[in-house]
Design a protein around this motif. Sequence first.
Motif, PDB file in Angstrom:
ATOM      1  N   VAL A 233       1.011  -1.269  -0.118  1.00  8.94           N
ATOM      2  CA  VAL A 233      -0.166  -0.397  -0.143  1.00  8.94           C
ATOM      3  C   VAL A 233       0.807   1.764  -0.053  1.00  8.94           C
ATOM      4  N   LEU A 234       1.707   1.165   0.654  1.00  6.98           N
ATOM      5  CA  LEU A 234       2.448   2.790   1.382  1.00  6.98           C
ATOM      6  C   LEU A 234       4.032   2.808  -0.278  1.00  6.98           C
ATOM      7  N   ARG A 235       4.054   1.568  -0.722  1.00  5.83           N
ATOM      8  CA  ARG A 235       5.453   1.592  -1.249  1.00  5.83           C
ATOM      9  C   ARG A 235       5.429   1.128  -2.856  1.00  5.83           C
ATOM     10  N   VAL A 236       3.948   0.112  -3.390  1.00  4.54           N
ATOM     11  CA  VAL A 236       4.094  -0.260  -4.397  1.00  4.54           C
ATOM     12  C   VAL A 236       2.621   0.954  -5.061  1.00  4.54           C
ATOM     13  N   PHE A 237       1.772   0.891  -4.311  1.00  6.36           N
ATOM     14  CA  PHE A 237       0.587   1.308  -5.161  1.00  6.36           C
ATOM     15  C   PHE A 237       1.056   2.954  -5.146  1.00  6.36           C
ATOM     16  N   THR A 238       1.769   3.644  -4.503  1.00  2.00           N
ATOM     17  CA  THR A 238       1.804   4.986  -4.630  1.00  2.00           C
ATOM     18  C   THR A 238       2.802   4.818  -5.703  1.00  2.00           C
ATOM     19  N   ARG A 239       4.000   4.920  -6.260  1.00  2.00           N
ATOM     20  CA  ARG A 239       4.587   4.743  -7.851  1.00  2.00           C
ATOM     21  C   ARG A 239       3.319   5.118  -8.779  1.00  2.00           C
ATOM     22  N   VAL A 240       4.370   6.260  -9.345  1.00  2.00           N
ATOM     23  CA  VAL A 240       4.117   6.103 -10.658  1.00  2.00           C
ATOM     24  C   VAL A 240       3.864   4.846 -12.060  1.00  2.00           C
TER      25      VAL A 240
ATOM     26  N   GLU B 275      -2.998  16.297 -16.619  1.00  2.00           N
ATOM     27  CA  GLU B 275      -4.028  16.966 -15.985  1.00  2.00           C
ATOM     28  C   GLU B 275      -4.811  16.433 -15.924  1.00  2.00           C
ATOM     29  N   GLY B 276      -5.538  16.660 -14.922  1.00  2.00           N
ATOM     30  CA  GLY B 276      -6.856  16.021 -14.157  1.00  2.00           C
ATOM     31  C   GLY B 276      -6.838  14.301 -13.199  1.00  2.00           C
ATOM     32  N   ASN B 277      -6.153  13.877 -13.543  1.00  2.00           N
ATOM     33  CA  ASN B 277      -5.559  13.043 -12.746  1.00  2.00           C
ATOM     34  C   ASN B 277      -5.996  12.800 -11.580  1.00  2.00           C
ATOM     35  N   ARG B 278      -6.423  12.205 -11.296  1.00  2.00           N
ATOM     36  CA  ARG B 278      -6.218  11.572  -9.509  1.00  2.00           C
ATOM     37  C   ARG B 278      -5.435  11.206  -8.899  1.00  2.00           C
ATOM     38  N   LYS B 279      -4.300  11.238  -9.134  1.00  2.00           N
ATOM     39  CA  LYS B 279      -3.783  10.309  -8.538  1.00  2.00           C
ATOM     40  C   LYS B 279      -3.268  10.721  -7.245  1.00  2.00           C
ATOM     41  N   ASP B 280      -2.529  11.408  -6.802  1.00  2.00           N
ATOM     42  CA  ASP B 280      -2.314  12.503  -5.674  1.00  2.00           C
ATOM     43  C   ASP B 280      -3.529  12.297  -4.911  1.00  2.00           C
ATOM     44  N   LEU B 281      -4.385  12.496  -5.050  1.00  2.00           N
ATOM     45  CA  LEU B 281      -5.739  11.954  -4.099  1.00  2.00           C
ATOM     46  C   LEU B 281      -5.816  10.519  -3.348  1.00  2.00           C
ATOM     47  N   ARG B 282      -5.623   9.116  -5.044  1.00  2.00           N
ATOM     48  CA  ARG B 282      -5.483   8.347  -3.794  1.00  2.00           C
ATOM     49  C   ARG B 282      -4.254   7.793  -3.225  1.00  2.00           C
ATOM     50  N   ASN B 283      -3.027   8.638  -3.810  1.00  2.00           N
ATOM     51  CA  ASN B 283      -1.685   8.341  -2.648  1.00  2.00           C
ATOM     52  C   ASN B 283      -2.077   8.688  -1.469  1.00  2.00           C
ATOM     53  N   ARG B 284      -2.991   9.684  -1.364  1.00  2.00           N
ATOM     54  CA  ARG B 284      -2.770  10.507  -0.077  1.00  2.00           C
ATOM     55  C   ARG B 284      -3.520   8.990   1.415  1.00  2.00           C
ATOM     56  N   CYS B 285      -4.378   8.227   0.549  1.00  2.00           N
ATOM     57  CA  CYS B 285      -5.184   7.430   1.119  1.00  2.00           C
ATOM     58  C   CYS B 285      -4.537   5.984   0.894  1.00  2.00           C
ATOM     59  N   TYR B 286      -3.896   5.542   0.557  1.00  2.00           N
ATOM     60  CA  TYR B 286      -2.906   5.129   0.183  1.00  2.00           C
ATOM     61  C   TYR B 286      -1.368   4.977   1.349  1.00  2.00           C
TER      62      TYR B 286
ATOM     63  N   ALA C 211      -2.314   6.546   4.485  1.00  2.00           N
ATOM     64  CA  ALA C 211      -2.617   7.121   5.738  1.00  2.00           C
ATOM     65  C   ALA C 211      -2.951   5.666   6.098  1.00  2.00           C
ATOM     66  N   LEU C 212      -3.666   4.588   5.164  1.00  2.00           N
ATOM     67  CA  LEU C 212      -3.680   3.958   4.892  1.00  2.00           C
ATOM     68  C   LEU C 212      -3.527   2.770   5.725  1.00  2.00           C
ATOM     69  N   GLY C 213      -1.783   2.974   5.071  1.00  2.00           N
ATOM     70  CA  GLY C 213      -0.538   2.094   5.300  1.00  2.00           C
ATOM     71  C   GLY C 213      -0.486   2.301   6.269  1.00  2.00           C
ATOM     72  N   LEU C 214      -0.250   3.150   6.733  1.00  2.00           N
ATOM     73  CA  LEU C 214       0.346   3.558   8.348  1.00  2.00           C
ATOM     74  C   LEU C 214      -1.012   3.493   9.264  1.00  2.00           C
TER      75      LEU C 214
END
Length: 288
Positions: free
Chosen positions: A191-198, A206-217, A219-222
């Motif tokens: 969750v912390l290291r694989v899902f957050t990669r590009v 532009e228009g991507n929500r990768k940053d939102l998903r990474n913030r969630c990943y 938080a959930l990993g922690l």
Amino acid sequence: MQDTSPRDLPFRIDIKRVHLAVGWVAFGLPVSLLALGLLVPTICFYASISHFYFSPIGGDLFVGMLSFVGLLLLCLYSFDMAGCDGALGWRWYDVALIRIAGIAALLVAFVPTHGSGCVFKAGQVPRAFVGEAIGSEDFPFRPEPLDAVSGAPSFDFWGVLLGLDRIRDSALDWVHNIAAGVMFLILAYVVLRVFTRVNSEDALREGNRKDLRNRCYRALGLVILGAVAVLALKTALFSEAETFLRIWNGLRLTFVFEALALAAFGLAWMIKGRFLPVFEDRLHPRAA
């Protein structure tokens, strides 16, 4: 490159659907056991999720749902996906770790924890192993008349399996706990290291929500790591503190932290599978 995928199958395997299947089942396990413990008066609200192995219905849910998750992690995450679009940042060892997590989940499911996990009240129905069982209730041919099965009820899997009175403080007794720890630590890493990669070229457009998903990943990993840390400290520092354990078990805190870790794991996989439109990319839905 020529597409060599089979065309005659009556179904389609999509990695997002695999993520969703893993996520929904992992998230649903603590929720279903919580409902069972609270709503069914004949089933004890056990001290931990693992102890629900010894409950009617709850044991079936525990083994079945963990087995489902374990088999998906073990069998449907292929080494071939590493480096492909949608998994550009994945490495072969990431897939290997996910498969190890699947094996660990199966061990958690089929090698139960020790102890009853509950102070049973009148009318509550557990299920346990029976040591030194003898007798029969429905076998048609018996060498001598035996009216019923008798034996010593036990919650000690290894003790009954190996024909011993009790196995405590041994490596066998720790199989369940070690497997659970390995599973959660690997899942936290993913969750912390694989899902957050590009994992796709579209992930930074532009228009991507990768940053939102990474913030969630993150938080959930922690949350997963925090729950594992609390349970590890409790085991290391307070395993013999009777007063502390009486309060801890009375509040079902092991269940609480296990539920938090499982729910965070499940929710992270659900986000990876885009279970809500808010996590889907507006312009590039395949971005990872």
